[in-house]
Design a protein around this motif. Structure first.
Motif, short mmCIF file in Angstrom:
data_model
loop_
_atom_site.label_atom_id
_atom_site.label_comp_id
_atom_site.label_asym_id
_atom_site.label_seq_id
_atom_site.Cartn_x
_atom_site.Cartn_y
_atom_site.Cartn_z
N LEU A 97 -56.58 19.82 -65.27
CA LEU A 97 -55.50 19.04 -65.87
C LEU A 97 -56.05 18.11 -66.97
N LEU A 98 -57.20 17.50 -66.70
CA LEU A 98 -57.81 16.61 -67.71
C LEU A 98 -58.23 17.41 -68.94
N PHE A 99 -58.78 18.61 -68.70
CA PHE A 99 -59.16 19.46 -69.82
C PHE A 99 -57.92 19.83 -70.64
N LEU A 100 -56.85 20.20 -69.92
CA LEU A 100 -55.60 20.56 -70.60
C LEU A 100 -55.09 19.39 -71.44
N ALA A 101 -55.12 18.19 -70.84
CA ALA A 101 -54.65 17.00 -71.57
C ALA A 101 -55.48 16.78 -72.83
N ALA A 102 -56.81 17.00 -72.72
CA ALA A 102 -57.69 16.77 -73.88
C ALA A 102 -57.39 17.77 -74.99
N VAL A 103 -57.32 19.06 -74.66
CA VAL A 103 -57.10 20.05 -75.73
C VAL A 103 -55.68 19.93 -76.31
N LEU A 104 -54.73 19.54 -75.45
CA LEU A 104 -53.36 19.33 -75.95
C LEU A 104 -53.35 18.17 -76.96
N LEU A 105 -54.09 17.12 -76.61
CA LEU A 105 -54.18 15.96 -77.50
C LEU A 105 -54.81 16.37 -78.85
N PHE A 106 -55.88 17.17 -78.79
CA PHE A 106 -56.53 17.61 -80.02
C PHE A 106 -55.56 18.48 -80.84
N PHE A 107 -54.86 19.38 -80.14
CA PHE A 107 -53.92 20.29 -80.79
C PHE A 107 -52.84 19.51 -81.54
N VAL A 108 -52.24 18.54 -80.81
CA VAL A 108 -51.15 17.76 -81.40
C VAL A 108 -51.68 16.89 -82.55
N THR A 109 -52.89 16.34 -82.36
CA THR A 109 -53.44 15.46 -83.41
C THR A 109 -53.72 16.22 -84.70
N THR A 110 -54.23 17.44 -84.59
CA THR A 110 -54.49 18.20 -85.82
C THR A 110 -53.18 18.52 -86.54
N LEU A 111 -52.09 18.62 -85.78
CA LEU A 111 -50.80 18.93 -86.40
C LEU A 111 -50.09 17.68 -86.93
N PHE A 112 -49.98 16.67 -86.04
CA PHE A 112 -49.12 15.52 -86.37
C PHE A 112 -49.84 14.17 -86.33
N GLY A 113 -51.15 14.16 -86.44
CA GLY A 113 -51.87 12.88 -86.46
C GLY A 113 -51.76 12.15 -85.13
N ARG A 114 -51.63 10.80 -85.23
CA ARG A 114 -51.70 9.99 -84.02
C ARG A 114 -50.34 9.83 -83.33
N VAL A 115 -49.62 10.92 -83.12
CA VAL A 115 -48.31 10.77 -82.45
C VAL A 115 -48.49 10.24 -81.03
N PHE A 116 -49.63 10.59 -80.41
CA PHE A 116 -49.85 10.08 -79.05
C PHE A 116 -49.89 8.55 -79.08
N CYS A 117 -50.63 8.00 -80.05
CA CYS A 117 -50.74 6.54 -80.16
C CYS A 117 -49.36 5.92 -80.39
N GLY A 118 -48.62 6.49 -81.29
CA GLY A 118 -47.36 5.89 -81.71
C GLY A 118 -46.24 5.97 -80.70
N TYR A 119 -46.28 7.01 -79.86
CA TYR A 119 -45.12 7.23 -78.99
C TYR A 119 -45.43 7.24 -77.48
N PHE A 120 -46.64 7.69 -77.11
CA PHE A 120 -46.87 7.93 -75.68
C PHE A 120 -47.93 7.05 -75.03
N CYS A 121 -48.79 6.45 -75.81
CA CYS A 121 -49.90 5.69 -75.22
C CYS A 121 -49.36 4.52 -74.38
N PHE A 122 -49.99 4.28 -73.22
CA PHE A 122 -49.55 3.19 -72.34
C PHE A 122 -49.58 1.86 -73.08
N GLN A 123 -50.61 1.66 -73.91
CA GLN A 123 -50.73 0.40 -74.64
C GLN A 123 -49.51 0.22 -75.55
N THR A 124 -49.12 1.30 -76.23
CA THR A 124 -47.95 1.23 -77.11
C THR A 124 -46.68 0.94 -76.31
N LEU A 125 -46.52 1.66 -75.20
CA LEU A 125 -45.29 1.51 -74.41
C LEU A 125 -45.18 0.10 -73.83
#
Ligand code: SF4
Ligand code: SF4
Length: 466
Positions: free
Chosen positions: A82-110
């Motif tokens: 699951l951790l591996f999946l989360a890491a590659v998913l994060l890389f996949f999304v970042t190469t496509l849409f930049g820091r969307v994880f930071c902007g929308y999903f990160c606990f710190q942001t929320l």
């Protein structure tokens, strides 16, 4: 970013609230995330055996319950997958849409977003907060600041407690927590998480993104000229003679263009709404978490002017240069394939996990015993793990060792639901002439008589001779 830039503006950073489609998406994700995190421990789930809590990580019982899925300690590699999946998913999304994880999903942001919302609710929007910042301490200021911090602490405490509820019965732990009878680990967890949440979301805020988060440092290596990022369209915004405020005839777009001015009316709203306090017009910066709130702010201004939206928008560097954005790059495809394989493996592994696990471990001290009648005896510990939620009964036999006999420590091989039975099996064999020193392969056969699993299980083993 210089040290002065990094440190100076943040102390009094008071972002302005903004309305728009990206703000709505962020709010939707925040509400969904909070609903899942805070409500999940309270959801009950019917099970034949085990707790009635839908999600529970039972450390003493070495069981992890997620609805109908019951994970055992030996299933821990699913967590790795699951951790591996989360890491590659994060890389996949970042190469496509930049820091969307930071902007929308990160606990710190929320959590920072929620803390900002409380702050706004108590103290008012940006202008009111800036005024409050500057005014001397009086009853009003003490009341507003005190209430803000009180509510922050309450949310931080509830965050810590909600996390602890995943590790025990939610109702019992909550009652115990407020009556002083909860385990000390619960109080420890709540104090640690409450403190860190209060400090990071209430005090550190954007400092975490700017200076503490390692992800913001290494993500730049995942960006390329085709990555979709929040960008200011410099050509459109600045024109040939720069941005200018829309005064008098400069309100007219055609007139501005004639004078070489761009569409940026220098209202500063994009900077005022930015939660990290940066000016997107200065280009891509490490402080930009790609929350897209500056897009909402600028779109509002463009709407008001009656001009086309998108002066600030999601686009790639190639897009800004008028070139075609190439979505499917080798790296993106690679991350996509890795994500797909990790997902398939995890789903397959969970779906095909065995409901009945049996092992037979030979007892090695001593490896064999010569009995008074000349037969050789080997002993084995047979472990039967019934992972189903139904009681089961089995018979155990040996195959492949002619005329051998087996004596079991107990004859009734009944195993309760979601339980393990260990039984000692003594196998006795009469050696044939010339067999001395030869070991024999044989197998145990466990045959279910009752229970959910119907198929027999074969366990290969060895028989040792002197
Ligand atoms: S520059 Fe825009 S996208 Fe980046 S953090 Fe600030 S508001 Fe969000
Ligand atoms: S919100 Fe748009 S128009 Fe206003 S300063 Fe920012 S880029 Fe320029």
């Amino acid at each position: 970013m210089s040290i002065e830039q990094a440190i100076q503006p943040k102390a009094s950073l008071q972002p302005r609230s903004v309305e728009g489609r990206f703000r709505n998406i962020k709010t939707g994700i925040l509400l969904l995330g909070y609903a899942v995190f805070f409500l999940m421990p309270w959801i009950r789930w019917e099970r034949a055996v085990g707790p009635d809590q839908a999600i529970l990580f039972d450390i003493p019982g070495r069981r992890y319950y997620m609805f109908d899925l019951v994970m055992h300690a030996q299933d821990i590699f699913w967590l790795t997958a699951l951790l591996f999946l989360a890491a590659v998913l994060l890389f996949f999304v970042t190469t496509l849409f930049g820091r969307v994880f930071c902007g929308y999903f990160c606990f710190q942001t929320l959590w920072t977003d929620a803390f900002r919302w409380i702050e706004r609710w108590v103290q008012g929007d940006r202008v009111a907060r800036l005024r409050l910042d500057k005014q001397p301490w009086n009853v009003e200021k003490i009341r507003k600041i005190g209430l803000t911090h009180g509510l922050w602490l309450l949310l931080a405490m509830w965050t810590g407690l909600s996390f602890a509820l995943y590790w025990g019965d939610a109702f019992e732990l909550t009652a115990g927590f407020f009556t002083g009878t909860a385990p000390s680990a619960v109080y420890g967890t709540v104090i640690i998480l409450m403190t860190t949440t209060y400090l990071t979301a209430g005090w550190a805020k954007e400092y975490v993104c700017l200076h503490m988060c390692p992800y913001s440092r290494f993500q730049s290596v995942m960006f390329d000229q085709d990555t979709m990022i929040v960008s200011y369209d410099m050509n459109r915004g600045e024109g040939t003679t720069g941005r200018v405020k829309p005064v008098k005839e400069l309100r007219d777009q055609a007139f501005r263009q004639e004078k070489g001015h761009g569409d940026c009316v220098d209202c500063g709203l994009c900077v005022q709404v930015c939660p990290t306090g940066i000016d997107i017009r200065n280009g891509l910066q490490i402080g930009c978490i790609h929350c897209a709130l500056c897009i909402d702010a600028c779109d509002g201004i463009m709407d008001k002017q009656g001009w086309k939206r998108g002066l600030i928008r999601y686009t790639s560097e190639h897009g800004l240069e008028g070139k075609k954005t190439k979505i499917l790059k080798l790296r993106t495809v690679g991350y996509g394939i890795a994500t797909l394989f990790a997902t398939i493996y995890l789903v397959w592994s969970i779906a095909s996990s065995k409901q009945l696990e049996v092992t037979a471990v030979q007892i090695r001290s001593p490896l064999y015993v010569t009995l008074s009648d000349g037969r050789i005896q080997n002993s084995y510990e047979v472990k039967i793990n019934n992972k189903t939620m139904e009681a089961a009964r089995y018979t155990l036999a040996i195959e492949g060792l002619p005329k051998a006999e087996m004596e079991l420590q107990i004859n009734d091989l009944s195993v309760k639901p979601d339980s393990t039975l260990r039984v000692l099996a003594k196998v006795r064999y009469t050696m044939q002439p010339g067999e001395a020193g030869k070991n024999h392969d044989f197998q145990f056969r466990l045959t279910p008589l009752e229970g959910k699993v119907k198929e027999p299980v074969i366990i290969p083993s060895h028989f040792m001779t002197p």
